[in-house]
Design an enzyme around this catalytic site. Structure first.
Site, PDB file in Angstrom:
ATOM      1  N   TYR A  70       0.732  -1.244  -0.021  1.00  0.00           N
ATOM      2  CA  TYR A  70      -0.106   0.015  -0.193  1.00  0.00           C
ATOM      3  C   TYR A  70       0.931   1.247   0.121  1.00  0.00           C
ATOM      4  CZ  TYR A  70      -3.836  -2.846   1.149  1.00  0.00           C
ATOM      5  OH  TYR A  70      -4.936  -3.797   1.207  1.00  0.00           O
TER       6      TYR A  70
ATOM      7  N   LYS B 110       3.245 -13.866   5.976  1.00  0.00           N
ATOM      8  CA  LYS B 110       3.273 -14.646   4.940  1.00  0.00           C
ATOM      9  C   LYS B 110       4.894 -15.044   4.923  1.00  0.00           C
ATOM     10  CE  LYS B 110       1.383 -17.299   1.602  1.00  0.00           C
ATOM     11  NZ  LYS B 110       1.180 -18.532   1.858  1.00  0.00           N
TER      12      LYS B 110
ATOM     13  N   ASP C 123      -2.389 -17.596   5.410  1.00  0.00           N
ATOM     14  CA  ASP C 123      -3.476 -18.547   4.952  1.00  0.00           C
ATOM     15  C   ASP C 123      -4.113 -19.605   5.940  1.00  0.00           C
ATOM     16  OD1 ASP C 123      -0.523 -18.880   4.142  1.00  0.00           O
ATOM     17  OD2 ASP C 123      -1.338 -20.971   3.595  1.00  0.00           O
TER      18      ASP C 123
ATOM     19  N   ASP D 232      -6.054  -6.076   5.805  1.00  0.00           N
ATOM     20  CA  ASP D 232      -6.929  -5.569   5.045  1.00  0.00           C
ATOM     21  C   ASP D 232      -8.243  -6.777   4.778  1.00  0.00           C
ATOM     22  OD1 ASP D 232      -8.960  -4.191   3.380  1.00  0.00           O
ATOM     23  OD2 ASP D 232      -7.129  -3.845   1.801  1.00  0.00           O
TER      24      ASP D 232
END
Ligand code: NAP
Length: 413
Positions: free
Chosen positions: A160, A227, A277, A301
């Site tokens: 972002y 991640k 995940d 988000d």
């Protein structure tokens, strides 16, 4: 007395200040508000009434909020010929804590997003999104009440950061050439390229904020969501810096999951991490094992909206953008313009954002009364059209009636 957008501050209020990094909240704080466009007008009216009722019930006249209107969006454009007047930004910077309804995003360029402008100018580095279930709200889950998490999402970095180049431009070709030639990277020359910066500064201040929140609110754990198995030097580093921070600053009050073993020491916050995940599966399958979630920008988000959907949707989800010296609280939905001025939409998202604002100010009694009022009103099935169409045996009420029911359902001090 100062004035913003040529409107003087109310003389019966006192500005909030920050001294030595701590908020000084007077008994009559001036709080700027942006009512918002479209249904913003309807939900702000109900929110203001509920906030005032809760403050009055909590403190019996000893404290009160002195509201001060500032302008953005359509109302600002009509009044000042600017979608976002400088006075509005200045007021929030100097008055420290503000609340806003949703704003129309005008089609066509020229409008800086208020949220992005505020985030950058005031260093609102954390997006704070609590997600819990209110009994009776229709949810796709069998036991939606098991989810009660607070997401602290990093607000300034990651993909972002806005550092990207369009495919085919001379700029992107220059970047690709540099990466190929100087760094040995394999990138197709017909790519667009974006950069994902994640810093020690950005990560540690966000994780610090999440851990402090857990400690102050008797939460059991903080989970770092990343991640890092794939993006080792950005998301993996976010996790590593989180554990480093625990050692540096929270050794007395926190313990890592690895250290805690099967029987975690009582009274300590457990810091753990999960791959993003897996986290999405965990909030569905083992929601009660999670509490405060600290995330980089993109994971947060996705996760905030996914969690909100689990407990009955975005119509109820409140939010705040916070920094060390500022907080800006807002509904997470848009202006729903087709219902504007009809007094029908659900004001819960903005009312609960108001509750967060009072929690942030340390007026926890007010926050608790608002939560109590909403919980009871929904349990009584007195709800606006959006919940009414999904609930059996409910009574449909207007926005203003829903607000009045919340006020009625708050116990006195
Ligand atoms: P939206 O305003 O969120 O509305 C989409 C639908 O969500 C509504 O038609 C309604 O569904 C439902 N909804 C939204 N708020 C509700 C409420 N308080 N109570 C009950 N139902 C509610 O999204 P949009 O139509 O995409 O966007 C409209 C404008 O808002 C755009 O200009 C957009 O840019 C802006 N926006 C602003 C913000 C912000 O300022 N933070 C955020 C998002 C969008 P039903 O029709 O099914 O009843």
């Amino acid at each position: 007395m100062a004035a913003y957008n040529d409107i003087p501050l109310p003389s019966d209020g006192t500005p909030i200040t920050v001294e030595n990094g701590k908020f000084v909240i007077p008994d009559n704080p001036i709080i700027p508000f942006i009512e918002g466009d479209g249904t913003g007008r309807d939900i702000w009216r109900a929110t203001r009434m509920v906030c005032d009722a809760a403050v009055a019930k909590a403190y019996g006249g000893r404290r009160r909020v002195v509201w001060y209107e500032i302008f953005a969006g359509e109302k600002a454009f009509n009044k000042f010929n600017s979608w976002l007047p400088q006075g509005t930004l200045d007021a929030i910077r100097e008055l420290h804590i503000a609340i806003k309804g949703p704003l129309t995003t005008p089609v066509g360029g020229g409008f800086r997003s208020l949220n992005v402008s505020l985030r950058q100018m005031l260093n609102l580095y954390a997006c704070w999104r609590p997600v819990r279930y209110y009994a009776g709200v229709p949810s796709p889950m069998k036991r939606p009440e098991l989810l009660d998490v607070v997401i602290m999402r990093e607000n300034t970095e990651d993909v972002y950061a806005g550092i990207e180049w369009r495919q085919g431009t001379p700029e992107v070709l220059k970047v690709i050439e540099f990466l190929q030639k100087e760094m040995g990277a394999k990138i197709r020359t017909d790519s667009g390229v974006g950069i994902k910066p994640i810093s020690i500064t950005g990560s540690k201040r966000l994780i610090r904020r999440a851990i402090r929140y857990a400690l102050d609110n008797n939460r059991r754990s903080v989970t770092l969501v990343h991640k890092g198995n794939i993006m080792k030097f950005t998301e993996g580093a976010f996790r590593d810096w989180g554990y480093e921070l625990v050692k540096e600053e929270f050794a007395d009050t926190c313990v890592t999951e690895a250290e805690a073993g099967a029987t975690p020491p009582a009274g300590k916050v457990i810091v753990k991490d999960r791959i993003a995940d897996s986290m999405f599966q965990q909030v569905l399958l083992r929601p009660d094992e999670y509490d405060v979630l600290a995330t980089p920008n993109l994971n947060g988000d996705y996760l905030s909206d996914a969690c909100a959907a689990q407990v009955g949707g975005l119509g109820m989800a409140p939010g705040g953008n916070i920094g060390d010296e500022h907080g800006c609280f807002e509904a997470t939905h848009g202006t729903a313009p087709k219902y504007a001025d009809q007094d029908v939409v659900n004001p819960s998202s903005l009312i609960l954002s108001g509750s967060m604002m009072f929690q942030f100010m340390g007026w926890k009694e007010v926050s608790a009364l608002i939560e109590q009022g909403i919980t009871r009103t929904i349990a009584q099935k007195r709800v606006t059209y959006d919940l009414h169409r999904l609930m059996e045996g409910a009574t449909k009420v207007k926005t203003s009636e829903f607000g009045a029911a919340i006020a009625e359902n708050m116990d006195g001090a």
